[in-house]
Design an enzyme around this catalytic site. Structure first.
Site, short mmCIF file in Angstrom:
data_model
loop_
_atom_site.label_atom_id
_atom_site.label_comp_id
_atom_site.label_asym_id
_atom_site.label_seq_id
_atom_site.Cartn_x
_atom_site.Cartn_y
_atom_site.Cartn_z
N GLU A 5 -2.98 -4.81 -2.93
CA GLU A 5 -3.47 -5.73 -3.96
C GLU A 5 -3.55 -5.03 -5.32
OE1 GLU A 5 -4.72 -5.04 -0.98
OE2 GLU A 5 -6.05 -6.60 -0.25
N GLU A 53 0.38 5.31 0.57
CA GLU A 53 -0.57 6.33 1.03
C GLU A 53 -0.18 7.73 0.55
OE1 GLU A 53 -0.93 5.62 5.27
OE2 GLU A 53 -2.15 3.82 4.86
N ASN A 58 0.85 -1.20 0.00
CA ASN A 58 0.00 0.00 0.00
C ASN A 58 0.88 1.25 0.00
OD1 ASN A 58 0.61 -0.86 2.68
ND2 ASN A 58 -1.17 0.14 3.55
#
Ligand code: THU
Length: 138
Positions: free
Chosen positions: A58, A47, A45
């Site tokens: 994913e 951010e 991930n």
């Protein structure tokens, strides 16, 4: 998938997790996506100060794979947990990631949610997004 292949994919997800960029949630997620030809694409991930601009692990993996020309997928392993802590629970893909999988994967695509190489669960895409909306509905 046999146990050895699952463990290898989980290991790749755990190593991808180390690259997570999470200054806001401090929740690190790693994913490893296995293409049907054996190639593995890792994602984490990433951010952003504009929170909605974050991308999940994913989808990072899918975007990397699809942008390299990959179109056929067998499985994805996902591992998530708070920074500087051991992984507590199973990090299931969010709704947007499930929808993303539906675009590129058959209903028997395998999702492995893992706490470690010894502790994981396997599900089919059909199980985690039943009655989904895909190209078949158009
Ligand atoms: N996250 C993922 O990477 N995958 C998911 O399926 C659920 C959530 C990330 C997004 C955000 O960076 C952090 O986890 C907390 O929501």
């Amino acid at each position: 998938m046999d146990e050895r292949d699952i463990k290898k994919l989980v290991e790749a997800a755990l190593s991808a997790r180390e690259k997570a960029y999470v200054p806001y949630s401090h929740f690190q997620v790693g994913a490893a996506l296995l293409a049907k030809n054996g190639n593995v694409y890792k994602g984490c991930n990433v951010e952003n100060a504009s929170y909605g601009a974050a991308i999940c692990a994913e989808r990072t993996a899918f975007v990397k794979a699809v942008s390299e020309g990959e179109r056929e997928f067998a499985a994805i392993a996902v591992a998530g947990g708070r920074e500087n802590e051991s992984i507590q629970g199973y990090a299931y893909p969010c709704g947007i990631c499930r929808q993303f999988m539906l675009e590129f994967c058959d209903r028997d695509f395998t999702i492995i949610v893992a706490r470690s190489t010894e502790d994981y669960k396997c599900h089919s895409l059909e199980e985690i997004i039943p009655m989904g909306f895909s190209a078949d509905n158009l």
